[in-house]
Design an enzyme around this catalytic site. Structure first.
Site, PDB file in Angstrom:
ATOM      1  N   LYS A 158       0.877  -1.182   0.000  1.00 30.36           N
ATOM      2  CA  LYS A 158       0.000   0.000   0.000  1.00 30.36           C
ATOM      3  C   LYS A 158       0.904   1.218   0.000  1.00 30.36           C
ATOM      4  O   LYS A 158       2.016   1.171   0.539  1.00 30.36           O
ATOM      5  CB  LYS A 158      -0.889   0.000   1.250  1.00 30.36           C
ATOM      6  CG  LYS A 158      -2.109   0.871   1.117  1.00 30.36           C
ATOM      7  CD  LYS A 158      -3.258   0.171   0.409  1.00 30.36           C
ATOM      8  CE  LYS A 158      -4.374   1.150   0.076  1.00 30.36           C
ATOM      9  NZ  LYS A 158      -5.566   0.480  -0.442  1.00 30.36           N
ATOM     10  N   ASP A 205      -6.827   4.330  -4.849  1.00 31.26           N
ATOM     11  CA  ASP A 205      -7.516   4.270  -3.549  1.00 31.26           C
ATOM     12  C   ASP A 205      -8.093   5.681  -3.350  1.00 31.26           C
ATOM     13  O   ASP A 205      -8.249   6.414  -4.343  1.00 31.26           O
ATOM     14  CB  ASP A 205      -6.539   3.873  -2.423  1.00 31.26           C
ATOM     15  CG  ASP A 205      -7.241   3.577  -1.102  1.00 31.26           C
ATOM     16  OD1 ASP A 205      -7.951   2.572  -1.016  1.00 31.26           O
ATOM     17  OD2 ASP A 205      -7.105   4.366  -0.141  1.00 31.26           O
TER      18      ASP A 205
HETATM   19  P1  NDP Z   1     -13.055   7.846  -3.048  1.00 27.57           P
HETATM   20  O1  NDP Z   1     -11.967   8.827  -2.872  1.00 27.57           O
HETATM   21  O2  NDP Z   1     -13.609   7.617  -4.417  1.00 27.57           O
HETATM   22  O3  NDP Z   1     -14.292   8.180  -2.087  1.00 27.57           O
HETATM   23  C1  NDP Z   1     -14.130   8.307  -0.711  1.00 27.57           C
HETATM   24  C2  NDP Z   1     -15.454   8.754  -0.118  1.00 27.57           C
HETATM   25  O4  NDP Z   1     -15.342   8.763   1.292  1.00 27.57           O
HETATM   26  C3  NDP Z   1     -15.851  10.171  -0.517  1.00 27.57           C
HETATM   27  O5  NDP Z   1     -17.247  10.228  -0.561  1.00 27.57           O
HETATM   28  C4  NDP Z   1     -15.293  10.999   0.625  1.00 27.57           C
HETATM   29  O6  NDP Z   1     -15.928  12.249   0.798  1.00 27.57           O
HETATM   30  C5  NDP Z   1     -15.603  10.084   1.793  1.00 27.57           C
HETATM   31  N1  NDP Z   1     -14.700  10.372   2.912  1.00 27.57           N
HETATM   32  C6  NDP Z   1     -13.347  10.470   2.881  1.00 27.57           C
HETATM   33  N2  NDP Z   1     -12.879  10.762   4.117  1.00 27.57           N
HETATM   34  C7  NDP Z   1     -13.974  10.848   4.916  1.00 27.57           C
HETATM   35  C8  NDP Z   1     -14.153  11.142   6.280  1.00 27.57           C
HETATM   36  N3  NDP Z   1     -13.107  11.369   7.096  1.00 27.57           N
HETATM   37  N4  NDP Z   1     -15.428  11.149   6.758  1.00 27.57           N
HETATM   38  C9  NDP Z   1     -16.494  10.895   5.950  1.00 27.57           C
HETATM   39  N5  NDP Z   1     -16.371  10.629   4.645  1.00 27.57           N
HETATM   40  C10 NDP Z   1     -15.139  10.605   4.143  1.00 27.57           C
HETATM   41  O7  NDP Z   1     -12.489   6.476  -2.435  1.00 27.57           O
HETATM   42  P2  NDP Z   1     -12.980   4.982  -2.680  1.00 27.57           P
HETATM   43  O8  NDP Z   1     -14.450   4.948  -2.859  1.00 27.57           O
HETATM   44  O9  NDP Z   1     -12.103   4.381  -3.707  1.00 27.57           O
HETATM   45  O10 NDP Z   1     -12.577   4.291  -1.303  1.00 27.57           O
HETATM   46  C11 NDP Z   1     -13.457   4.264  -0.175  1.00 27.57           C
HETATM   47  C12 NDP Z   1     -12.967   3.239   0.817  1.00 27.57           C
HETATM   48  O11 NDP Z   1     -12.924   1.945   0.176  1.00 27.57           O
HETATM   49  C13 NDP Z   1     -11.570   3.446   1.375  1.00 27.57           C
HETATM   50  O12 NDP Z   1     -11.526   2.930   2.685  1.00 27.57           O
HETATM   51  C14 NDP Z   1     -10.699   2.584   0.471  1.00 27.57           C
HETATM   52  O13 NDP Z   1      -9.492   2.200   1.089  1.00 27.57           O
HETATM   53  C15 NDP Z   1     -11.630   1.379   0.306  1.00 27.57           C
HETATM   54  N6  NDP Z   1     -11.369   0.539  -0.847  1.00 27.57           N
HETATM   55  C16 NDP Z   1     -11.378   1.057  -2.111  1.00 27.57           C
HETATM   56  C17 NDP Z   1     -11.164   0.219  -3.185  1.00 27.57           C
HETATM   57  C18 NDP Z   1     -11.288   0.706  -4.584  1.00 27.57           C
HETATM   58  O14 NDP Z   1     -11.247  -0.136  -5.492  1.00 27.57           O
HETATM   59  N7  NDP Z   1     -11.485   1.975  -4.834  1.00 27.57           N
HETATM   60  C19 NDP Z   1     -10.820  -1.197  -2.998  1.00 27.57           C
HETATM   61  C20 NDP Z   1     -10.938  -1.667  -1.629  1.00 27.57           C
HETATM   62  C21 NDP Z   1     -11.172  -0.792  -0.604  1.00 27.57           C
HETATM   63  P3  NDP Z   1     -15.352  13.600   0.123  1.00 27.57           P
HETATM   64  O15 NDP Z   1     -15.882  13.587  -1.286  1.00 27.57           O
HETATM   65  O16 NDP Z   1     -15.898  14.689   0.954  1.00 27.57           O
HETATM   66  O17 NDP Z   1     -13.851  13.502   0.180  1.00 27.57           O
END
Ligand code: NDP
Length: 454
Positions: A135, A175
């Site tokens: 990571k 990510d």
């Molecule tokens: P994105 O950046 O596309 O989206 C993240 C989302 O989470 C946004 O809506 C963001 O809001 C919100 N967010 C971020 N920080 C916070 C916080 N402190 N409190 C509340 N909301 C928050 O990321 P992903 O969708 O790709 O990833 C989401 C999760 O899934 C992570 O934990 C990642 O590690 C995990 N994951 C992702 C994978 C992937 O294929 N993408 C694979 C496996 C796991 P805002 O728009 O305001 O920033």
């Protein structure tokens, strides 16, 4: 000493093990949390299998193979030089090249990347594909940056990272904060520096080696996993009210699959709060959100204005009554008080789309209430699984169809569910946390035993 002659005192116990880990890794609270969650269920299994004790497998598995930390300098649009810190934690390559995402977020630090790399070890093992775990990322905040600033940052980041990765060494992906745009800039720079076209990154655009279904895979996979959990109890997603948090990549496609399977999505969120739409977010409303978050980089509150529903500033969606919960935003977004709300609100199952969105105390409360709970390392493994399939397609220089990939994704999620059932069933109840941890552990541990002390 022969394994079967080991004294009782030589067995592992959770408290001592964690005390040692905390001492060796001071201040890394997220990493401690992730290890404790795994160690609590894996230690009893290790104690029953002395070969893992003799070979110090858990001690070795909690120490990354190597950690690379580097300076990333870039020039902003005003001509000012800016400095960030870049990381790649190459955690474990026992069963394949290091594989795992890159996160660009102001909160990124070594503890968060070690927790993510450690989790990735188990997740990648569960996919049944030959992938080790890593990571990385940077404490760079892409929000508010111009296109050119993002490009310059990505190029500078890759200039150093390129020395440590390769299609048979380490294959990064996206990510939080790293989507198709950032992957393209980084892959372009990698290709230029190395003068080669190889599948060294996944999550690429379709035109240059990307895979169909990759962008949908994590969200779809989490919903397929939930469908398997419900099927195991003779139920299904159809007609269920669902809470989804986040509105990024994972949340968007989890919501899409829930809608396709006949469920009703009531909530979505971002870092400023959540929206609650009691009529349900349908395909058309979801397309608005996908465009808003992916192309316009807008705020979820804009949905509430457009579709006349409520926006709850600074809050999380877990107080809303529903049947299923899919935390898909970020780590530690379900704390103990949230778990109490979910339990009281008659939730019947939870699947983690995000990595470690539930604190250990909250997991305990949910498990005590006998609510099936799928940890991220099992439920969100669909993303890395399709990344693995992207690597395969790059290696054989072929591109599979959407139908073929979706079928493979479904089979992988079914297989992960089955592994959880095999290792986690006790008195006819499936403990998915235990099942996922032990199933993920065994494959990597057996490889490490076979290699000897390396
Ligand atoms: P994105 O950046 O596309 O989206 C993240 C989302 O989470 C946004 O809506 C963001 O809001 C919100 N967010 C971020 N920080 C916070 C916080 N402190 N409190 C509340 N909301 C928050 O990321 P992903 O969708 O790709 O990833 C989401 C999760 O899934 C992570 O934990 C990642 O590690 C995990 N994951 C992702 C994978 C992937 O294929 N993408 C694979 C496996 C796991 P805002 O728009 O305001 O920033």
């Amino acid at each position: 000493m022969k394994a079967n002659k080991m004294k009782k005192s030589e067995k592992l116990n959770l408290e001592d093990f964690m005390a040692g880990l905390v001492k060796r890794n001071p201040g890394e609270t997220e990493f401690h949390q992730a290890v404790e969650e795994v160690a609590a269920t894996v230690i009893p299994h290790i104690n029953k299998n002395p070969v893992y004790l003799e070979n110090q497998i858990l001690e070795r598995m909690t120490e990354p193979d190597r950690t690379i930390i580097f300076r990333v300098c870039w020039e902003d649009d005003t001509g000012k030089i800016r400095t960030n810190r870049g990381y790649r934690v190459q955690f474990n390559n026992s069963i394949g090249p290091y594989k795992g995402g890159l996160r660009f977020h102001h909160s990124v630090n070594l503890s968060i990347l070690k927790f993510l790399g450690f989790e990735q070890t188990f997740k990648n093992s569960l996919t049944t594909l030959p992938m080790g775990a890593g990571k990385g990322g940077a404490d760079f905040n892409p929000k508010g940056k111009s296109e050119r600033e993002i490009m310059r940052f990505c190029q500078s980041f890759m200039t150093e990272l390129s020395k440590h990765i390769g299609q048979n060494i380490d294959v990064p992906a996206g990510d939080i904060g790293v989507g198709a745009r950032e992957i393209s800039y980084m892959f372009g720079q990698y290709k230029r520096l190395k003068n080669e076209f190889t599948g060294t990154m996944t999550g690429k655009a379709l035109e240059f080696g990307g895979s169909l279904i990759r962008k949908e895979a994590t969200g779809y996979g989490a919903v397929y996993f939930m469908e398997e959990m419900l099927k195991h109890r003779g139920d299904s997603i159809e007609g269920k009210n669902c809470l989804v948090s986040g509105s990024g990549n994972v949340a968007q496609f989890a919501a899409q699959k829930i809608i396709q399977l006949g469920g009703k999505v009531l909530t979505l969120s971002d870092s400023s709060g959540f929206i609650y739409d009691p009529k349900g977010i349908n395909e058309e409303k979801l397309n608005y959100i996908i465009d808003l978050k992916t192309n316009k980089r807008g705020r979820i509150s804009e949905y509430a204005k457009k579709y006349k529903c409520t926006f709850h500033e600074g809050k999380r969606p877990w107080t809303i009554k529903a049947d299923l919960a899919f935390p898909c935003a970020t780590q530690n977004e379900i704390e103990l008080k949230d778990a109490h709300h979910l339990v009281k609100g008659d939730i019947i199952a939870i699947a983690e789309g995000a990595n470690m969105p539930t604190t250990n105390e909250a997991i305990e409360a949910i498990r005590k209430a006998n609510i099936p709970f799928a940890p991220g390392k099992a439920a969100n493994a669909g993303g890395v699984a399709v990344s693995g399939l992207e690597m395969t397609q790059n290696s054989i220089r072929l591109a599979w169809s959407r139908e073929e990939l979706e079928e493979r994704l479904k089979n992988i999620m079914r297989d992960i569910h089955q592994q959880c059932v095999n290792y986690g069933t006790e008195k006819k109840q499936v403990d998915y946390v235990k099942g996922a941890n032990i199933a993920g552990f065994v494959k990597v541990a057996d490889a490490m035993v076979a290699y000897g002390a390396v």
